[in-house]
Each structure stands twice: as C-alpha cells, then as structure tokens.
Write an enzyme that holds these catalytic residues in place. Structure first.
Site, short mmCIF file in Angstrom:
data_model
loop_
_atom_site.label_atom_id
_atom_site.label_comp_id
_atom_site.label_asym_id
_atom_site.label_seq_id
_atom_site.Cartn_x
_atom_site.Cartn_y
_atom_site.Cartn_z
N HIS A 45 -7.29 2.18 2.95
CA HIS A 45 -8.21 2.90 3.69
C HIS A 45 -8.82 2.49 4.83
O HIS A 45 -9.34 3.00 5.63
CB HIS A 45 -9.10 3.69 2.85
CG HIS A 45 -8.63 4.37 1.63
ND1 HIS A 45 -7.69 5.49 1.77
CD2 HIS A 45 -8.64 4.08 0.06
CE1 HIS A 45 -7.50 5.95 0.76
NE2 HIS A 45 -7.89 5.34 -0.21
N ARG A 70 -5.84 -5.54 0.02
CA ARG A 70 -5.48 -4.20 -0.87
C ARG A 70 -4.13 -3.57 0.00
O ARG A 70 -4.50 -3.19 1.13
CB ARG A 70 -6.54 -2.99 -0.94
CG ARG A 70 -6.32 -1.99 -1.50
CD ARG A 70 -7.07 -0.88 -2.36
NE ARG A 70 -7.87 -0.37 -1.38
CZ ARG A 70 -8.84 0.64 -1.61
NH1 ARG A 70 -8.94 0.94 -2.85
NH2 ARG A 70 -9.79 1.20 -0.44
N ASP A 84 2.97 -13.39 2.35
CA ASP A 84 3.51 -14.22 3.52
C ASP A 84 2.60 -14.42 4.60
O ASP A 84 2.52 -15.44 5.09
CB ASP A 84 4.91 -13.61 3.96
CG ASP A 84 6.08 -13.82 2.84
OD1 ASP A 84 5.80 -14.31 1.79
OD2 ASP A 84 7.14 -12.90 3.00
N GLU A 146 -7.63 3.95 -11.35
CA GLU A 146 -8.13 5.15 -10.67
C GLU A 146 -7.73 6.44 -10.93
O GLU A 146 -8.04 7.31 -10.26
CB GLU A 146 -8.47 4.74 -9.31
CG GLU A 146 -7.18 4.17 -8.55
CD GLU A 146 -7.54 3.89 -7.06
OE1 GLU A 146 -8.55 4.09 -6.78
OE2 GLU A 146 -6.34 3.64 -6.52
N ASP A 172 -11.89 7.79 -6.70
CA ASP A 172 -10.60 8.30 -7.33
C ASP A 172 -10.69 8.40 -8.55
O ASP A 172 -10.14 9.48 -9.37
CB ASP A 172 -9.21 7.35 -6.89
CG ASP A 172 -8.89 7.42 -5.52
OD1 ASP A 172 -8.87 8.83 -4.98
OD2 ASP A 172 -8.63 6.63 -4.69
#
Ligand code: 3PY
Ligand code: MG
Length: 262
Positions: A45, A70, A84, A146, A172
């Site tokens: 987000h 995230r 990576d 969530e 959520d």
C-alpha cells in the site's frame, strides 16, 4: 548478516518498529537512526515500488533497524526479489491457510528447506558465501492474519514450519469480521486479536500488529505481542507538523490528524 529484530522477537523482547510509505531515501536514512528495531518498506500500500528498494534498503544497511519488506502479495517471485534486494524479512499479506503460509515460508528459504532461487545480489556483495550459509536461519517470514479465513486457521498457520511470526492487519481484519473499519474495541475484534496472540504463543512464533497509533501499538506490546509498528514516515511528518502548528499557531489549530494513520 544477523537479523537483530528476529533475534529480539525470538527472545520475546519488546520490539517497536515503523512503516516506510514514502520513496524518499533521506527519510528512510533518518528513520533508520531513530532507534526502531525494524522498518517495514510497504510495497502493498505504500507509495513506493520495487525500484525504490534499490536506494532505500542500502540507506538502512548497517543501522540498528532491520529492513523488512511487505510484499504486494504471496508470490514467490516477489518475495525472492525483495530478499535479493536486501530485505532481511518479508511480511506477506492475506495469508489464509497453512498451505499459503508454507508457500510463503518456502519462497523465503533456499533448498532443501524451500524453493528460493539463488541470486542474492546485495547479500552476496556484502557477505559472499556467508550470506548463503546463514540466509535460511536469518530471513524472517511473517504471515499476515487479516481475513476470517486466516483467523479460522490461525493455529495451523502459526504452527507452519518456517513461519517466524504472524502480523495482524487490523483494518482488513475488521472487514474480514464484518465490522466497520476501525472497530478496534468491538468484542469480535478483541477476541480475534487474543486468539491470534495465543496461537503464536502456543506455536512459539512471534506475534506482531500494525498499530494505527502509538497507543494501539503500546497496548499490543503490553499485552504480549513481541513487535508492533508505531507509526510511519507519513504519520510522523503529519503529526509533527500538527503539533508544531498547535504550539505556535494558537489553540484553534487542530491537534489530531483525521482518518486512518498511514
Ligand atoms: C491492515 O490494517 O489491514 C493493514 O494491512 C495495515 O497496513
Ligand atoms: Mg491489510
């Protein structure tokens, strides 16, 4: 590289962290030197993209703050890419079953523990083969709970091999429970939080929570959660500006930011 945040979570230490939503290298560089245990760069987000990680993650290397990403979704390619580029852990949104948790965990680990493809660009630059030797143990795999489906199977998700922690997405989760967003005092929400924390305790993994303000995060940490985010670059900026305005601008200035605190 030792994952200091993961070590603290494993030891049951209180671990406040913060969110990075802005693709600004200097903000991240500053925030990494404020004393947070970990910073989470939000590709789901936040206003950043994977390309921004190229500059943001090196700004945090060598500081006290463990860099976590995230990811956009539970996708092995995206998880491998974040690692990576230098993330020491991933927070995976919307994990709904032990099978999904296992997929996330295996995406974080090289064979034989998982299926991560070998090409650790920054890890190899900084640590050579030492990175490959330590990565499976040092990378944190955090599954977000969530949804109602995730809650229904939370005990099995927490017990999934290689899942180091669960992380509650409160908004959520409200939607998942059929509650209005922000209904954090509703009994159904409070019970769900308690169930998730207990599942972590039983499984021996860390319990984490996204805090919509510092007191929500502090309450979670007081309540036995090991890690919680206490704000973000955007929320700190907005609240600091509000506080300064309220002090210098007079009593009629608003002192509280309206809306969810991202
Ligand atoms: C939620 O509240 O659902 C989150 O994922 C926090 O970012
Ligand atoms: Mg969420």
């Amino acid at each position: 590289m030792k994952n200091e945040a993961l070590a603290r979570w494993r030891n049951g230490a209180r671990s406040p962290g913060a969110w990075i939503n802005l693709p600004d290298v200097h903000t991240a560089e500053n925030q990494a030197r404020m004393g947070f245990d970990w910073l989470c760069f939000d590709l789901q987000h936040g206003l950043l993209t994977e390309a921004d990680l190229l500059h943001l993650l090196p700004a945090v290397t060598g500081t006290q703050a463990t860099p976590i990403v995230r990811v956009l979704s539970n996708d092995a390619g995206q998880i491998g890419r974040a690692l990576d580029l230098g993330a020491q852990g991933v927070i995976v949104p919307m994990v709904n079953s032990p099978e999904e948790a296992e997929a996330a965990s295996r995406a974080c680990r090289y064979p034989p523990d998982g299926l991560r493809s070998c090409g650790p660009m920054r890890g190899a630059m900084l640590e050579g083969f030492g990175y490959l030797a330590d990565a499976n143990e040092q990378i944190a795999c955090i599954a977000m709970i969530e949804t109602q489906a995730g809650l229904d199977q939370v005990e099995a998700i927490a017990a999934t091999e290689g899942v180091d922690g669960l992380f509650i997405g409160p908004m959520d989760l409200c939607y998942g429970l059929g509650l209005a967003p922000g209904s954090f005092g509703e009994p159904a929400f409070v019970d769900a939080v308690a169930r998730i924390r207990k599942a972590c305790e039983v499984a021996g993994c860390a319990a984490g929570m996204f805090g919509y303000d510092a007191s929500m995060a502090a309450a979670a940490l007081d309540d036995g959660f090991q890690f919680a985010s206490i704000g973000s670059d955007i929320s700190f900026f907005r609240e600091g500006a509000m506080l300064a305005l309220s002090k210098a601008g007079g009593e009629d200035q608003p002192t509280k930011v309206d809306g969810p605190r991202y």
